[in-house]
Scaffold this motif. Structure first.
Motif, PDB file in Angstrom:
ATOM      1  N   LEU A  30       3.248  -7.928 -12.960  1.00 51.81           N
ATOM      2  CA  LEU A  30       2.184  -8.931 -12.936  1.00 51.81           C
ATOM      3  C   LEU A  30       1.153  -8.627 -11.853  1.00 51.81           C
ATOM      4  CD1 LEU A  30       1.047 -11.635 -13.936  1.00 51.81           C
ATOM      5  CD2 LEU A  30       2.526 -12.783 -12.275  1.00 51.81           C
ATOM      6  N   ILE A  31       1.610  -8.354 -10.629  1.00 50.18           N
ATOM      7  CA  ILE A  31       0.685  -8.045  -9.536  1.00 50.18           C
ATOM      8  C   ILE A  31      -0.029  -6.725  -9.797  1.00 50.18           C
ATOM      9  CG2 ILE A  31       0.497  -7.609  -7.064  1.00 50.18           C
ATOM     10  CD1 ILE A  31       1.085 -10.504  -7.780  1.00 50.18           C
ATOM     11  N   LEU A  34      -2.754  -7.390 -12.194  1.00 51.72           N
ATOM     12  CA  LEU A  34      -3.838  -8.109 -11.524  1.00 51.72           C
ATOM     13  C   LEU A  34      -4.704  -7.156 -10.708  1.00 51.72           C
ATOM     14  CD1 LEU A  34      -5.170 -10.804 -10.748  1.00 51.72           C
ATOM     15  CD2 LEU A  34      -3.517 -10.991  -8.880  1.00 51.72           C
ATOM     16  N   PHE A  35      -4.073  -6.253  -9.967  1.00 49.65           N
ATOM     17  CA  PHE A  35      -4.825  -5.273  -9.179  1.00 49.65           C
ATOM     18  C   PHE A  35      -5.588  -4.306 -10.082  1.00 49.65           C
ATOM     19  CE2 PHE A  35      -3.930  -5.161  -4.525  1.00 49.65           C
ATOM     20  CZ  PHE A  35      -3.271  -6.385  -4.446  1.00 49.65           C
ATOM     21  N   GLY A  37      -6.865  -5.020 -13.025  1.00 53.28           N
ATOM     22  CA  GLY A  37      -8.051  -5.746 -13.480  1.00 53.28           C
ATOM     23  C   GLY A  37      -9.119  -5.838 -12.398  1.00 53.28           C
ATOM     24  N   MET A  38      -8.690  -6.065 -11.157  1.00 54.87           N
ATOM     25  CA  MET A  38      -9.644  -6.128 -10.048  1.00 54.87           C
ATOM     26  C   MET A  38     -10.314  -4.779  -9.822  1.00 54.87           C
ATOM     27  SD  MET A  38      -7.360  -8.452  -7.444  1.00 54.87           S
ATOM     28  CE  MET A  38      -8.483  -8.178  -6.067  1.00 54.87           C
ATOM     29  N   SER A 181      -8.301   2.025 -12.736  1.00 48.96           N
ATOM     30  CA  SER A 181      -7.406   0.934 -13.114  1.00 48.96           C
ATOM     31  C   SER A 181      -5.952   1.300 -12.824  1.00 48.96           C
ATOM     32  CB  SER A 181      -7.584   0.603 -14.595  1.00 48.96           C
ATOM     33  OG  SER A 181      -8.904   0.162 -14.869  1.00 48.96           O
ATOM     34  N   GLY A 188      -1.025  -2.274  -6.387  1.00 47.00           N
ATOM     35  CA  GLY A 188      -0.401  -3.588  -6.458  1.00 47.00           C
ATOM     36  C   GLY A 188       1.107  -3.498  -6.584  1.00 47.00           C
TER      37      GLY A 188
END
Length: 259
Positions: A30-31, A34-35, A37-38, A181, A188
């Motif tokens: 999950l993290i 998220l990273f 995507g950022m 990505s 992350g």
């Protein structure tokens, strides 16, 4: 003996860490996502795309003869490194830019143009990177048309012939969104894994009988039950039993008093 004992201790110490990482695998993914995507969003917003256009050229040490000797070929191999340096000189880059009416500073031209030798041959590849694909194409063609004349003047007794002229392409060369990505995902995931490892190694609480046996290698003679636990779903337990005994005795006394 000592090595085997050490290996055994290392395996025992690593097992809780591996179990903790496995139990937090969902959080790691999950993290990491998220990273990722950022990183993709940051790359898309803050890094402007760059386009590349280039050509290849053949270099030799024979200028006005139709035949080539082995000596000419060996000399040509030694010359390619010189050509790579000379083709990025101020004289050639400025002349190429002026020939097509581009007003680009020399410092910018040098950072835009790259040249390299192709696999220990007499072939060099020249590339122009620019944020505008049309400008990259025009400048690459200008260098391809200008460089051979200037090269023969600078490096006496040699020649440079274009093999493949530049071709226009509006395909993005940089940045690579997938690469950034993936780097974000790895960053992350690594951060979460480090956090899990540190938390596991610094956790000195004993959570079960198995923890005591694993840490001290001692047999457990007995376990004192926790009588302070709350009652279970059926209402059983030490306090529940005592409470039921008291309540039943009170009911009996109350009924006897009424009688």
């Amino acid at each position: 003996m000592e090595k085997s004992e050490r290996n055994k201790e290392i395996q025992i110490d690593l097992m809780p860490v591996l179990k903790a990482i496995w139990s937090k695998l969902w959080l790691i993914v999950l993290i990491g996502a998220l990273f990722a995507g950022m990183a993709f969003a940051a790359t898309k917003l803050f890094i402007k795309p760059t386009y590349r256009c280039g050509f290849t050229a053949y270099v030799n040490n024979q200028h006005n003869s139709e035949s080539l000797s082995n000596q000419d070929i060996n000399a040509g191999k030694q010359l390619v490194d010189t050509y790579v340096t000379v083709i990025r000189s101020n004289k050639i880059l400025t002349a190429a830019a002026e020939s097509v009416g581009l007003d680009i500073p020399v410092g910018t031209l040098k950072s835009t143009v790259t040249a390299s030798v192709q696999s220990e041959t007499e072939v060099i590849a020249v590339y122009v990177e620019h944020r505008d694909p049309q400008t990259a194409y025009i400048l690459a063609n200008a260098i391809a048309n200008t460089a051979p004349t200037y090269m023969s003047e600078i490096v006496v007794g040699s020649s440079m012939k274009i093999i493949d002229y530049p071709m226009y392409s509006d395909k993005r060369y940089k940045p690579n969104y997938i690469k950034y990505s993936l780097l974000g995902f790895l960053l992350g995931a690594v951060l979460v894994i480090i956090k899990v490892i540190v938390s596991t190694l610094t956790d000195d609480k004993v959570k079960s009988v198995q923890d005591i046996e694993d840490r001290f290698s001692l047999p457990i003679l007995g376990v004192i039950p926790d009588v302070l636990e709350s009652t279970d779903e059926k209402g059983k337990g030490y306090y529940a039993y005592e409470y039921s005994e008291r309540s039943s005795s009170k009911d009996k006394d109350g009924k006897q008093g009424e009688k």
